[in-house]
Design a protein around this motif. Structure first.
Motif, PDB file in Angstrom:
ATOM      1  N   ARG A  70       0.679  -1.128   0.223  1.00 43.20           N
ATOM      2  CA  ARG A  70      -0.090   0.041   0.005  1.00 43.20           C
ATOM      3  C   ARG A  70       0.766   1.169  -0.119  1.00 43.20           C
ATOM      4  O   ARG A  70       0.383   2.388  -0.621  1.00 43.20           O
ATOM      5  N   PHE A  71       1.803   1.268   0.765  1.00 37.17           N
ATOM      6  CA  PHE A  71       2.869   2.420   0.875  1.00 37.17           C
ATOM      7  C   PHE A  71       4.195   2.472   0.448  1.00 37.17           C
ATOM      8  O   PHE A  71       4.966   3.387   0.635  1.00 37.17           O
ATOM      9  N   THR A 194      11.796   6.532   6.938  1.00 35.70           N
ATOM     10  CA  THR A 194      10.663   5.994   7.060  1.00 35.70           C
ATOM     11  C   THR A 194      10.680   5.332   8.758  1.00 35.70           C
ATOM     12  O   THR A 194      11.571   4.705   8.897  1.00 35.70           O
ATOM     13  N   GLU A 209       1.285   9.135  18.717  1.00 34.34           N
ATOM     14  CA  GLU A 209       1.103   9.788  17.118  1.00 34.34           C
ATOM     15  C   GLU A 209       1.500  11.195  17.036  1.00 34.34           C
ATOM     16  O   GLU A 209       2.096  11.351  15.885  1.00 34.34           O
ATOM     17  N   ASN A 218       4.507  12.732   7.292  1.00 39.00           N
ATOM     18  CA  ASN A 218       3.171  12.192   6.985  1.00 39.00           C
ATOM     19  C   ASN A 218       3.205  10.923   7.922  1.00 39.00           C
ATOM     20  O   ASN A 218       3.741  10.168   8.006  1.00 39.00           O
ATOM     21  N   LYS A 220       0.373   7.641   9.142  1.00 33.96           N
ATOM     22  CA  LYS A 220      -0.861   7.053   8.833  1.00 33.96           C
ATOM     23  C   LYS A 220      -1.079   5.914  10.046  1.00 33.96           C
ATOM     24  O   LYS A 220       0.076   5.473  10.383  1.00 33.96           O
ATOM     25  N   ILE A 221      -2.101   5.447  10.264  1.00 31.78           N
ATOM     26  CA  ILE A 221      -2.515   4.418  11.184  1.00 31.78           C
ATOM     27  C   ILE A 221      -3.111   3.210  10.297  1.00 31.78           C
ATOM     28  O   ILE A 221      -3.878   3.610   9.617  1.00 31.78           O
ATOM     29  N   VAL A 222      -2.243   2.384  10.431  1.00 26.35           N
ATOM     30  CA  VAL A 222      -2.875   1.063   9.556  1.00 26.35           C
ATOM     31  C   VAL A 222      -3.123  -0.179  10.121  1.00 26.35           C
ATOM     32  O   VAL A 222      -2.222  -0.415  11.513  1.00 26.35           O
ATOM     33  N   LYS A 234      -2.518  -2.170  15.985  1.00 22.86           N
ATOM     34  CA  LYS A 234      -2.486  -1.225  14.711  1.00 22.86           C
ATOM     35  C   LYS A 234      -0.995  -0.642  14.705  1.00 22.86           C
ATOM     36  O   LYS A 234      -0.091  -0.871  15.560  1.00 22.86           O
TER      37      LYS A 234
END
Length: 247
Positions: A70-71, A194, A209, A218, A220-222, A234
């Motif tokens: 996805r990323f 990252t 967070e 950036n 994101k919570i995945v 998570k």
């Protein structure tokens, strides 16, 4: 279609077949109630079977595979540190996608380091540090020495404490591990790197967070598909490390 989504389709097929068969383990006699529940859950979990088929050491590989699909956090040539790596499934994924094993001749070769307080059997293409607790200064100094001045593109942490069953205590403990991984990442990562860390839901998640967001562009919570339905797990994915001011 990516390899991950092909695997996910296979998972759904396995799940459908197993549901129709309603299999139950035949070796429960003499085992504790908790062990019986674990065996039943493992048998019903299609990711467990798929991990065996794909030669991953653990089902958690599919969480990282989905996040990467996805990323796009793993590409050939990256330097990666895997904290809390045992038994090594995330490391296997990282090696493959960064080309750390040199299996793709026309792509840059990555570097992957894996550390855990538990033993880790060797993984081709990775530098493995087993029996060493990441939370200690000795472990982190060992990683820095292995890096030998190299800056890191991705720090990922699948670290989690042994669950006590006391929700707030378990949450506090995993938050502590996540902060330790973050602090380490801030000092070894290159600009635009990252960071990926596992959390369990709880009162301190939002603050963590927000703190991560101070250092990365950036957030994101995945929650990957392979996360079990009864889990509060998570992942915090932070991209675009801003760097640390040195003056």
């Amino acid at each position: 279609m990516s390899n991950f989504w092909k695997s996910l389709m296979t998972v759904r097929c396995i799940h459908t077949c197993r549901t129709s068969l309603r299999e139950t383990p035949n070796n429960l006699k003499g085992k504790s109630v908790s062990s019986q529940k674990w065996l039943v859950r493992q048998l019903k979990d299609p990711y467990v079977e798929l991990a065996k088929q794909e030669k991953y050491r653990c089902r958690s590989a599919f969480k990282l595979l989905e996040i990467n699909d996805r990323f796009n956090i793993l590409i050939p040539g990256l330097v990666v540190v895997d904290c809390g790596a045992a038994p090594g499934s995330w490391t296997q994924v990282a090696v493959k996608h960064t080309n750390a094993d040199g299996s793709i001749s026309n792509k840059p070769k990555g570097i992957v380091f894996a550390i855990d307080r538990l033993p880790i059997y060797p993984i081709d293409g990775a530098t493995v540090v087993g029996n060493m607790d990441f939370t200690t200064q000795l472990a982190q100094d060992t990683l820095r020495n292995l890096l030998n001045g190299k800056q890191v593109d991705l720090v990922m942490s699948d670290m989690a404490p042994n669950a006590s069953g006391v929700k707030h205590m378990d949450h506090d403990n995993i938050i502590r591990l996540a902060y330790l991984a973050l602090k380490f990442a801030l000092h070894i990562s290159k600009v635009n790197a990252t960071f990926l860390a596992k959390l369990w839901d709880g009162g301190q998640s939002t603050q963590f967070e927000q703190d991560v967001g101070k250092f990365y562009k950036n957030i994101k919570i995945v929650r990957p598909a392979a996360t079990r339905d009864d889990s509060s797990e998570k992942f915090v994915l932070a991209k675009g490390f801003k760097g640390l001011k040195t003056s």
